[in-house]
Design a protein around this motif. Structure first.
Motif, PDB file in Angstrom:
ATOM      1  N   ASP A  76       0.829  -1.208   0.000  1.00 47.75           N
ATOM      2  CA  ASP A  76       0.000   0.000   0.000  1.00 47.75           C
ATOM      3  C   ASP A  76       0.861   1.255   0.000  1.00 47.75           C
ATOM      4  N   ARG A 127       2.132   1.744  -3.401  1.00 49.84           N
ATOM      5  CA  ARG A 127       1.029   2.240  -4.240  1.00 49.84           C
ATOM      6  C   ARG A 127       0.872   3.746  -4.098  1.00 49.84           C
ATOM      7  N   LYS A 128       1.063   4.253  -2.880  1.00 53.43           N
ATOM      8  CA  LYS A 128       0.854   5.672  -2.607  1.00 53.43           C
ATOM      9  C   LYS A 128       2.100   6.522  -2.889  1.00 53.43           C
ATOM     10  N   THR A 129       3.212   5.869  -3.231  1.00 50.94           N
ATOM     11  CA  THR A 129       4.454   6.593  -3.517  1.00 50.94           C
ATOM     12  C   THR A 129       4.567   6.825  -5.011  1.00 50.94           C
ATOM     13  N   GLU A 130       4.419   8.068  -5.411  1.00 53.40           N
ATOM     14  CA  GLU A 130       4.480   8.406  -6.837  1.00 53.40           C
ATOM     15  C   GLU A 130       5.846   9.004  -7.164  1.00 53.40           C
ATOM     16  N   THR A 171       4.594   7.918 -12.067  1.00 59.10           N
ATOM     17  CA  THR A 171       4.409   6.479 -11.945  1.00 59.10           C
ATOM     18  C   THR A 171       4.302   6.088 -10.479  1.00 59.10           C
ATOM     19  N   ARG A 172       3.383   5.196 -10.171  1.00 60.77           N
ATOM     20  CA  ARG A 172       3.342   4.616  -8.823  1.00 60.77           C
ATOM     21  C   ARG A 172       4.514   3.644  -8.685  1.00 60.77           C
ATOM     22  N   LEU A 182       4.712   1.083  -6.943  1.00 58.34           N
ATOM     23  CA  LEU A 182       4.220  -0.286  -6.947  1.00 58.34           C
ATOM     24  C   LEU A 182       4.243  -0.875  -8.353  1.00 58.34           C
ATOM     25  N   ASP A 183       3.980  -0.054  -9.354  1.00 58.32           N
ATOM     26  CA  ASP A 183       3.927  -0.536 -10.727  1.00 58.32           C
ATOM     27  C   ASP A 183       5.296  -0.853 -11.305  1.00 58.32           C
ATOM     28  N   ASP A 234      -4.871  -4.182  -7.846  1.00 59.19           N
ATOM     29  CA  ASP A 234      -5.344  -3.168  -6.904  1.00 59.19           C
ATOM     30  C   ASP A 234      -6.582  -3.614  -6.123  1.00 59.19           C
TER      31      ASP A 234
END
Length: 484
Positions: A111, A114-117, A125-126, A128-129, A152
């Motif tokens: 998570d 996911r929240k770290t851009e 880009t996230r 997580l990706d 997600d």
């Protein structure tokens, strides 16, 4: 343990007794909460073997054979070669064992990613990706597999489906249900049924294949030989078996099947491939002479070629041979011939950064024991002994991982494209607040936690990753266009 393939009845198994073995009623004995906890923590204890070993059960074969090793396709490293992830980052994540405690820590880290851009090649880009591979064992495998299947959707349903679900209660009711005493299948098959009902709904590894998500590498332990075994096609080739059709629930059960408490998950080692060559590098014999780690893997995995003596393979908790998922990850790199060969198999150019996040949910020492002359309870004594062994092995594993990621970086670096490694540890040891650290270390290794425990685990995972110095350094280097 006898083996019972799907579609066969108990009468198809030769010399199978049709009366309950002596002591079967012991399986139904009501146990105290302390004994329940002891069951979860103890691996090989003669008393427990006496209590549970008398309950005859039969492993159900769910893996299918293949006529020949496929040259391409399947759940292989190469299948993730084409994706939208940046070539600048080789991003690896590992999830440890530890029941729901480990699953919640893993969830919190995903998570936070996911929240770290970040900005990569000018595109938001996230983070997580950008994750390429997730290597998991035991409790961490529940989170890894669920994310591999749902992406997600993990953040929408996993808390209710698993983290806040009393799986222990469901499994215990099955264990002490008289209806199950005389069934041919064991506790693990009943656990798999629950996993299917609440989490995986018949999904196979074909369903988990998605190039837009990380490759999920679920790890288990070969009970007879102590081999770390990964659920990827490169390993299934040794069994002449197809991973794409194999149920995800079975793999997760194999990864988390604590011996004695659960029966092994059994796979058949088929002899249908003829004279095939497993996915070894071309210079495998030379590597075996020069590289001790490769030599050990080469010797261990080649035991599966003895189809007559190793007809059925019994898999148990991956935490027995690697409670952090780090050694299994190293094995996957080693089996391909090293970091350079690993990148070549993935058809990737040399990255600028190699990032390895290790999520470790193991607990620290039970310090309250030293505050009194009172003798520790049986549960406390067993818990302390188990934690001590795990901590010692984990320390050696972390040292190996740090050495490995630095060595991989040196191997693939060049003057034109230097590679920077980042080894990021997320563990209770990094918690600075003593009260919170004590609370986290007091969370049991079980599959039934309170909402408060789950909340603290998730928020702590967020905080630990966000505040990690190596993670901060990586984000800073990634944002600096002048960085090498």
């Amino acid at each position: 343990m006898h083996i019972l393939s799907k579609g066969k009845s108990l009468t198809d198994v030769p010399d199978t007794p049709h009366v309950p073995p002596p002591g079967l009623a012991l399986c139904a004995r009501n146990m105290t909460a302390e004994i329940h906890a002891w069951l979860r923590l103890t691996l090989f204890t003669p008393l427990l073997a006496g209590l549970l070993g008398a309950c005859a059960s039969y492993g159900v074969i769910d893996n299918t054979s293949i006529g020949k090793i496929p040259s391409s396709g399947g759940y292989t490293l190469k299948s993730w070669a084409e994706s939208d992830r940046s070539d600048d980052i080789a991003f690896l994540v590992t999830f440890s064992g530890g029941g729901t405690r480990a699953a919640a820590m893993a969830y919190g880290v995903l998570d936070e990613l996911r929240k770290t851009e970040v900005s990569i090649n000018g595109k938001p880009t996230r983070l997580l990706d950008e994750v390429d591979h997730i290597s998991s064992v035991s409790g961490g495998s529940f989170t890894a597999a669920y994310y591999g299947l749902h992406g997600d959707g993990l953040f929408e349903t996993f808390e209710d489906d698993f983290l806040r679900f009393d799986l222990d209660g469901h499994l215990a009711r099955g264990l002490f249900n008289p209806i199950h005493w005389f069934q041919s299948t064991g506790r693990t098959e009943r656990a798999i049924k629950y996993y299917e009902e609440i989490l995986f709904h018949g999904a196979t590894f074909a369903d988990i294949m998605n190039a837009d998500r990380p490759m999920i590498v679920i790890n288990t332990s070969d009970l007879a030989y102590g081999i770390r075994f990964s659920f990827i096609q490169e390993y299934f080739d040794f069994l002449c078996s197809d991973l794409l059709s194999y149920p995800v629930a079975n793999a997760v059960a194999a990864s988390s099947a604590v011996p004695v408490v659960f029966n092994p998950v059994v796979l058949e080692n088929y002899g249908t491939c003829g004279n095939y060559s497993p996915a070894w590098p071309d210079d495998a014999e030379k590597l075996a002479k020069e590289n001790e780690a490769f030599a050990v893997l080469y010797q261990q995995l080649n035991t599966y070629s003895d189809k007559s003596q190793r007809k059925y393979i019994h898999f148990v908790d991956g935490g027995i041979t690697d409670n952090m998922g780090l050694r299994a990850l190293s094995d996957v790199v080693t089996i391909t011939g090293g970091a350079s060969a690993f990148l070549a198999r993935l058809q990737r150019k040399t990255p600028r950064y190699i990032v390895l996040i290790s999520v470790n949910a193991s607990k620290g020492p039970l310090k309250e024991m030293d505050q009194s002359t009172k003798q520790p309870s049986m549960f406390s004594a067993m818990s302390a002994a188990s934690n001590t062994e795990i901590q010692r092995y984990n320390t050696a594993t972390v040292e190996l991982a740090q050495s490995e990621i630095n060595r991989w970086s040196r191997m693939v670096s060049s003057p034109e494209r230097p590679v920077t490694p980042y080894f990021i540890q997320v563990s209770f040891d990094e918690v600075e607040q003593s009260q919170l650290r004590q609370f986290l270390n007091g969370i049991p290794t079980s599959f039934n936690l309170s909402d408060e425990q789950v909340d603290k685990l998730i928020s702590s995972a967020h905080m630990l990753l966000r505040e990690n110095p190596q993670f901060k350094q990586f984000l800073s280097d990634l944002a600096d266009p002048s960085a090498p």
